[in-house]
Scaffold this motif. Sequence first.
Motif, PDB file in Angstrom:
ATOM      1  N   UNK A 101      18.531 -12.192   6.297  1.00  0.00           N
ATOM      2  CA  UNK A 101      17.248 -11.556   6.888  1.00  0.00           C
ATOM      3  C   UNK A 101      16.762 -12.158   8.061  1.00  0.00           C
ATOM      4  N   UNK A 102      17.181 -13.411   8.220  1.00  0.00           N
ATOM      5  CA  UNK A 102      16.726 -14.211   9.671  1.00  0.00           C
ATOM      6  C   UNK A 102      17.417 -13.444  10.772  1.00  0.00           C
ATOM      7  N   UNK A 103      18.703 -13.089  10.394  1.00  0.00           N
ATOM      8  CA  UNK A 103      19.504 -12.579  11.377  1.00  0.00           C
ATOM      9  C   UNK A 103      19.002 -11.018  11.731  1.00  0.00           C
ATOM     10  N   UNK A 104      18.609 -10.135  10.728  1.00  0.00           N
ATOM     11  CA  UNK A 104      17.998  -8.781  10.960  1.00  0.00           C
ATOM     12  C   UNK A 104      16.471  -9.359  11.822  1.00  0.00           C
ATOM     13  N   UNK A 105      15.798  -9.957  11.331  1.00  0.00           N
ATOM     14  CA  UNK A 105      14.628  -9.938  12.213  1.00  0.00           C
ATOM     15  C   UNK A 105      14.704 -10.425  13.537  1.00  0.00           C
ATOM     16  N   UNK A 106      15.792 -11.368  13.808  1.00  0.00           N
ATOM     17  CA  UNK A 106      16.132 -11.744  15.152  1.00  0.00           C
ATOM     18  C   UNK A 106      16.633 -10.582  16.063  1.00  0.00           C
ATOM     19  N   UNK A 107      17.555  -9.761  15.322  1.00  0.00           N
ATOM     20  CA  UNK A 107      17.944  -8.703  16.061  1.00  0.00           C
ATOM     21  C   UNK A 107      16.851  -7.675  16.192  1.00  0.00           C
ATOM     22  N   UNK A 132      14.647 -14.310  22.081  1.00  0.00           N
ATOM     23  CA  UNK A 132      13.896 -13.727  21.191  1.00  0.00           C
ATOM     24  C   UNK A 132      14.407 -13.590  19.758  1.00  0.00           C
ATOM     25  N   UNK A 133      16.008 -13.647  19.848  1.00  0.00           N
ATOM     26  CA  UNK A 133      16.703 -13.639  18.544  1.00  0.00           C
ATOM     27  C   UNK A 133      16.342 -15.035  17.853  1.00  0.00           C
ATOM     28  N   UNK A 134      16.279 -16.092  18.507  1.00  0.00           N
ATOM     29  CA  UNK A 134      16.062 -17.523  17.965  1.00  0.00           C
ATOM     30  C   UNK A 134      14.728 -17.211  17.208  1.00  0.00           C
ATOM     31  N   UNK A 135      13.624 -16.711  18.365  1.00  0.00           N
ATOM     32  CA  UNK A 135      12.252 -17.015  17.549  1.00  0.00           C
ATOM     33  C   UNK A 135      12.048 -15.862  16.388  1.00  0.00           C
ATOM     34  N   UNK A 136      12.726 -14.660  16.386  1.00  0.00           N
ATOM     35  CA  UNK A 136      12.772 -13.749  15.360  1.00  0.00           C
ATOM     36  C   UNK A 136      13.163 -14.724  13.880  1.00  0.00           C
ATOM     37  N   UNK A 137      14.262 -15.114  14.166  1.00  0.00           N
ATOM     38  CA  UNK A 137      14.965 -15.684  12.975  1.00  0.00           C
ATOM     39  C   UNK A 137      14.213 -17.092  12.692  1.00  0.00           C
ATOM     40  N   UNK A 138      13.848 -17.665  13.322  1.00  0.00           N
ATOM     41  CA  UNK A 138      12.747 -18.861  13.207  1.00  0.00           C
ATOM     42  C   UNK A 138      11.667 -18.416  12.395  1.00  0.00           C
ATOM     43  N   UNK A 139      10.878 -17.498  13.220  1.00  0.00           N
ATOM     44  CA  UNK A 139       9.581 -16.982  12.659  1.00  0.00           C
ATOM     45  C   UNK A 139       9.948 -16.726  10.931  1.00  0.00           C
ATOM     46  N   UNK A 168      14.268  -3.593   4.216  1.00  0.00           N
ATOM     47  CA  UNK A 168      13.419  -2.203   4.535  1.00  0.00           C
ATOM     48  C   UNK A 168      12.659  -2.273   5.825  1.00  0.00           C
ATOM     49  N   UNK A 169      12.230  -3.546   6.388  1.00  0.00           N
ATOM     50  CA  UNK A 169      11.804  -3.748   7.663  1.00  0.00           C
ATOM     51  C   UNK A 169      12.486  -3.016   9.007  1.00  0.00           C
ATOM     52  N   UNK A 170      13.565  -3.606   8.675  1.00  0.00           N
ATOM     53  CA  UNK A 170      14.631  -2.944   9.622  1.00  0.00           C
ATOM     54  C   UNK A 170      14.920  -1.335   9.451  1.00  0.00           C
ATOM     55  N   UNK A 171      14.873  -0.819   8.219  1.00  0.00           N
ATOM     56  CA  UNK A 171      15.038   0.345   8.061  1.00  0.00           C
ATOM     57  C   UNK A 171      13.772   1.368   8.520  1.00  0.00           C
ATOM     58  N   UNK A 263      20.574 -18.163  13.010  1.00  0.00           N
ATOM     59  CA  UNK A 263      20.954 -16.891  12.542  1.00  0.00           C
ATOM     60  C   UNK A 263      20.214 -15.580  13.541  1.00  0.00           C
ATOM     61  N   UNK A 264      19.010 -15.940  13.898  1.00  0.00           N
ATOM     62  CA  UNK A 264      18.523 -15.033  14.710  1.00  0.00           C
ATOM     63  C   UNK A 264      19.198 -14.967  15.929  1.00  0.00           C
ATOM     64  N   UNK A 265      19.941 -15.711  16.659  1.00  0.00           N
ATOM     65  CA  UNK A 265      20.984 -15.896  17.643  1.00  0.00           C
ATOM     66  C   UNK A 265      22.080 -14.854  17.487  1.00  0.00           C
ATOM     67  N   UNK A 266      22.799 -15.200  16.110  1.00  0.00           N
ATOM     68  CA  UNK A 266      23.782 -14.484  15.750  1.00  0.00           C
ATOM     69  C   UNK A 266      23.405 -13.011  15.737  1.00  0.00           C
ATOM     70  N   UNK A 267      22.189 -12.395  15.338  1.00  0.00           N
ATOM     71  CA  UNK A 267      21.595 -11.213  15.269  1.00  0.00           C
ATOM     72  C   UNK A 267      21.841 -10.516  16.640  1.00  0.00           C
ATOM     73  N   UNK A 268      21.221 -11.449  17.535  1.00  0.00           N
ATOM     74  CA  UNK A 268      21.262 -10.754  18.800  1.00  0.00           C
ATOM     75  C   UNK A 268      22.695 -10.433  19.554  1.00  0.00           C
TER      76      UNK A 268
END
Lengths: 367, 500
Positions: A101-107, A132-139, A168-171, A263-268
């Motif tokens: 989930x953290x990856x998804x939000x980061x991306x 941004x990826x880091x911030x999203x995942x961290x949040x 679902x947020x992603x979808x 995880x968010x960085x990995x998403x980006x």
Amino acid sequence: MTTIDARPATPTRGLSHATRARITTVLTPVASVMAALLVGAVLIAFAGENPVDIYRTMFSEALFTRSGWRETLLQATPLALIAVGLGLGFRAGVWNIGAEGQLIVGAVLSIAVIGSVNDAPGIVLIPLGLVLGAVGGALWASIAGYLAVRHGVNTVISTLLLVFIAEPLLNWAVRSPLKDPESFLPQSRVIGNATLPQMGFLDLHIGFLLVLIVVPVASYVLRRTRFGFLIRAHGGNRFAVYANETRESVMPMAMLVLGGSLAGIAGFIQLAGVQTRVGSGTAAGFGFTAIIVAILGRNDPVGVLIAAVALSAMLVGAEAAQRDSGLPVALVQSVQALVVIFVAAGDAVASRVSARRARRRSRAVLP
Amino acid sequence: MDSSPRLRSGAVTDASEHRVALRVRGVSRSFADVRALADVDLDIRYGEVLAVLGENGAGKTTLMRILSGLDQPTSGELYRGEERYAPRAPREAVEHGVALVQQHFALVPTMTAAENLLLFRAQRDRRTSREQAARDLRTLGADLGFDIDPGARVGDLSVGERQRLELLRALDADPEVLLLDEPTAVLTDAEADSLLEVIRRLVADSGRAVVLITHRLREVVTGADRVMVLRNGEVVSPAAAVGERDADQLAHEMVGAEVPAIARHNAARGEVLVSVDGLAASRLRHADFQVHRGEILGIAGVDGNGQVALESAMVGLLRPEQGRIVVHGKELGGVRPRERIADGVAYIPSDRHERAVVGPMRCDENLLLGRTRRRLRPDPGAAEVMAAWSVKGELDHPADSLSGGNAQKLVCARELRDDPRLVLACQPTRGLDPGAAGQLRQALLDFADAGGGVVWMSADLDELLEVADRIRVMFHGRLGEAIEPPFDRGSIGLAMAGVS
């Protein structure tokens, strides 16, 4: 002065404590992988294939072809990045199993912002995307952190359930606000100028370089800094940390934020290096597989890197085996799960053996 | 099954007074090299309440554990009636009509009162329906004048109600001998009084034998027929009628012989180091005290009277409900542990394994706990400190590999290493061998002589009499008046037992 403690300063028999612990640490995962492959061989035989042939295909594809290497490192990149963060958290006794989930939000956060400033050059956009990826995942992870420190919610549950909110947020995002108007598919615009450049010799994006930076840095932090000390101490006895170092909320929150950022960085990186857009396949299970990688890598940054490469080689090899002889990929996933079970069982056995040894030693000493 | 008929048949009630229910002969129990009980003789009789009085570690609980089958003696014998009685498990003791109510509740908080009753029954009796169990619980309760709702979740019951339920659960098997291990420890005075009344009634109505373990003199005087005093595992005075000795004598027997107070050092007090005003937190109801430079303040008291709450509040692990703690002009509440340490407040916790040592980490890393810098550097003095405290262990081995005494020495070495101003020492010598305890005492004395302040909490009164400049007794969450030397052991013993 008479003391009852007659325990010898160094164990008289065999290896020293530290050496023995080190051997167990390395031996358990290696033996576990072997055992899992063996059980896997039985499963393959049941599926009517020759396990020797299948394994030969797998390993020759993953290890002896250039494309196999490329593919292996490509998949190992997000796995290692996420698993370094998760592993440090596990080391501190803070469970985060919601990296997916953290990856998804980061991306999603990075494409949302970068999609609107797409004209800027890559040299600006790529660092921005990483942040941004880091911030999203961290949040996203810090929601679980808040629930844990404020209301005592178990992070195993909260982090996992947040995955089912992130999906679902992603979808929704790729169907509505972020949707590429020129596409019929539910997917975002392409990442454009933020696309990661390739390194010539392997056709590999530069995200892998980030792994090569993160791993030694994490390793140094863990061993040589106060933060690393607190991670290890918190995992060993959190109450001693609360009585002597920090307040109760600090470490759980820090570990979740750290794990979420990576995880968010990995998403980006997946977005900008491989997929070019965000769509329903963005996460692809890396967040969950990374849990296995962290456990197999003994929650140690260097161990995690090795485990990430080994596991993704297995995946890449399995895809080749599926192509060549119709081996179901589900079988490889079973083997992965078996690896985890064997590591856990191996640890339990090792700790029982060392407890028995300690008992024997103390029996020999007491009157 | 023993030869005595069961109670509900009414046969024992003829009160052929002083008929012996349980005979203890020469019972000893050793743990490794520690002697918890030494050659105890005791007759437990029907129709009376026998109080067993003693400090922490006197061997009271060990004795109860042996009587109830939770533990077995190293030597000595028990007789139930004329038969040899050697229960290997509580279930066997219950079959012989002996039931124990333990000090710590053994109830399942998520289950109802009636379900907890069922849980305690032998497997074959567990098939009773819940309705039946609820009726049984009501009947049992009605006999004793308790009103417990069988459907109430145990977690929702008050402490007093839980204690009563625990008692009913023990009575469910209709035991002839009822062992109560500190049943009033967690109760308020009013609750304790009503429980004692019930116990008296149990004995008067059915002629049961009751053994009451306590450290409160008041309960002995009001609740018991006979009293025996244990100290250091030995019977100091054999069971005799309560009226034969007054509270003073009992207190003396409980805390031991008079020893001359040792004049430690010039008791010239310096400035105030720490001042605690009206502090209340959890089981600590009210504490007011000051510690000056060069002073050792002893806080005496039997465990469980709020010491842990005081200790936790002083190091910021427990939020004070009222009051404040000021150290050197600075409020300690809400200060991070590392700041507290940097401000010179060292802490030797009563539970060293939980609060002071990280077991899996190396000894030299444990010396850094609370004193870490941003970057960890090798600590060149570590080996020297370990040697100065004669910690037997290797620097690069995990702290888990140390014995309890050596782990405590490691903690003291760390806490006293960087010249603190104040040391909060909680049960610092508990579990140490005499040599190590002496070393630690001397170190804290030297520290105070050099101008440091010490708050020294201990359940061991001998120790406090030896080292403290002033003593305050903690009882039921409150600190008594300051007692100055020369110390009168008797009055301190009385205060520890709640007689003011």
